[in-house]
Design a protein around this motif. Sequence first.
Motif, mmCIF file in Angstrom:
data_model
loop_
_atom_site.group_PDB
_atom_site.id
_atom_site.type_symbol
_atom_site.label_atom_id
_atom_site.label_comp_id
_atom_site.label_asym_id
_atom_site.label_seq_id
_atom_site.Cartn_x
_atom_site.Cartn_y
_atom_site.Cartn_z
ATOM 1 N N UNK A 197 18.735 52.090 9.976
ATOM 2 C CA UNK A 197 19.762 51.528 10.852
ATOM 3 C C UNK A 197 19.229 51.417 12.274
ATOM 4 N N UNK A 198 19.943 50.609 13.037
ATOM 5 C CA UNK A 198 19.736 50.514 14.477
ATOM 6 C C UNK A 198 21.106 50.623 15.123
ATOM 7 N N UNK A 199 21.117 51.102 16.342
ATOM 8 C CA UNK A 199 22.355 51.115 17.116
ATOM 9 C C UNK A 199 22.004 50.598 18.497
ATOM 10 N N UNK A 200 22.905 49.839 19.070
ATOM 11 C CA UNK A 200 22.665 49.344 20.412
ATOM 12 C C UNK A 200 23.979 49.224 21.167
ATOM 13 N N UNK A 201 23.865 49.303 22.481
ATOM 14 C CA UNK A 201 25.023 49.206 23.360
ATOM 15 C C UNK A 201 25.196 47.745 23.743
ATOM 16 N N UNK A 202 26.421 47.276 23.732
ATOM 17 C CA UNK A 202 26.703 45.919 24.219
ATOM 18 C C UNK A 202 27.960 45.966 25.083
ATOM 19 N N UNK A 207 34.419 45.998 28.592
ATOM 20 C CA UNK A 207 34.446 47.015 27.543
ATOM 21 C C UNK A 207 33.014 47.306 27.126
ATOM 22 N N UNK A 208 32.767 48.539 26.756
ATOM 23 C CA UNK A 208 31.449 48.936 26.268
ATOM 24 C C UNK A 208 31.584 49.286 24.791
ATOM 25 N N UNK A 209 30.634 48.811 23.999
ATOM 26 C CA UNK A 209 30.608 49.074 22.569
ATOM 27 C C UNK A 209 29.245 49.631 22.183
ATOM 28 N N UNK A 210 29.220 50.439 21.131
ATOM 29 C CA UNK A 210 27.971 50.852 20.498
ATOM 30 C C UNK A 210 28.068 50.378 19.058
ATOM 31 N N UNK A 211 27.158 49.507 18.659
ATOM 32 C CA UNK A 211 27.186 48.929 17.316
ATOM 33 C C UNK A 211 26.131 49.569 16.432
ATOM 34 N N UNK A 228 29.686 49.739 11.730
ATOM 35 C CA UNK A 228 30.677 50.457 12.519
ATOM 36 C C UNK A 228 30.438 50.086 13.971
ATOM 37 N N UNK A 229 31.513 49.963 14.727
ATOM 38 C CA UNK A 229 31.411 49.678 16.152
ATOM 39 C C UNK A 229 32.252 50.708 16.894
ATOM 40 N N UNK A 230 31.704 51.291 17.941
ATOM 41 C CA UNK A 230 32.421 52.275 18.746
ATOM 42 C C UNK A 230 32.806 51.624 20.063
ATOM 43 N N UNK A 259 36.852 57.361 22.441
ATOM 44 C CA UNK A 259 36.074 56.417 21.648
ATOM 45 C C UNK A 259 36.947 55.930 20.503
ATOM 46 N N UNK A 260 36.879 54.636 20.220
ATOM 47 C CA UNK A 260 37.612 54.053 19.103
ATOM 48 C C UNK A 260 36.603 53.529 18.094
ATOM 49 N N UNK A 261 36.700 54.017 16.858
ATOM 50 C CA UNK A 261 35.774 53.606 15.804
ATOM 51 C C UNK A 261 36.399 52.437 15.064
ATOM 52 N N UNK A 262 35.680 51.316 15.076
ATOM 53 C CA UNK A 262 36.138 50.095 14.416
ATOM 54 C C UNK A 262 35.284 49.876 13.178
ATOM 55 N N UNK A 263 35.900 49.567 12.060
ATOM 56 C CA UNK A 263 35.145 49.258 10.855
ATOM 57 C C UNK A 263 35.301 50.275 9.738
#
Length: 190
Positions: free
Chosen positions: A26-31, A36-40, A51-53, A67-71
């Motif tokens: 996996x990879x995770x990155x901030x966007x 709004x800030x997300x970590x995917x 999952x997106x935070x 933090x809100x966990x989406x997905x």
Amino acid sequence: MTITIQQIANSAPKEYRIEIDGQTRYYAYVRFRKRHTFIDLVTVRGVRPIVSLEIKKEVRSFKLPTYYILGLGEKAIACKPGPRRENRYQLVYEKDTYDIIGHRNSFASIFKNEQQIGLIANQTIVTFLQGYKYSLEIDFDCDLRIALSLALIWDNFSFNSEGIFPQLIFNIGQLWEIRKRDVHWRARSE
């Protein structure tokens, strides 16, 4: 199961490579999107996140972010901080309560319904011009999406700025532990 999370050095915004049993999975990155800030969390960059935070911090507030966990389901799942001195985040998913609790010396434990299911250990305390690295030990039957989400939340909460200063403060500043680290805990395997 042993998972290694390595921050990719000199990446802006932050990026992570996540290895399971020595293989990058996996990879995770901030966007950033509209203030709004997300970590995917993704398998390959450019695909829909597993999952997106979403990080929500009140403007002009000293409160810790939520933090809100989406997905994971139809609705976003809130992962809320405990009081500052408790060094803890908690989320409720389906009928289970998950806690991530910080300890001294860059450790954090993950609990599901009061039973320990994971341990985060920082492997590099002070880094210079390179990303840091830490390991996540989890039970074999743990939901990987939740474990990785909690690890990324902990990373963002603990090391939310670049450089060595926040890491040093985090390591030195853990004066209270609401729960002592179980030094004998080991992840269950199949």
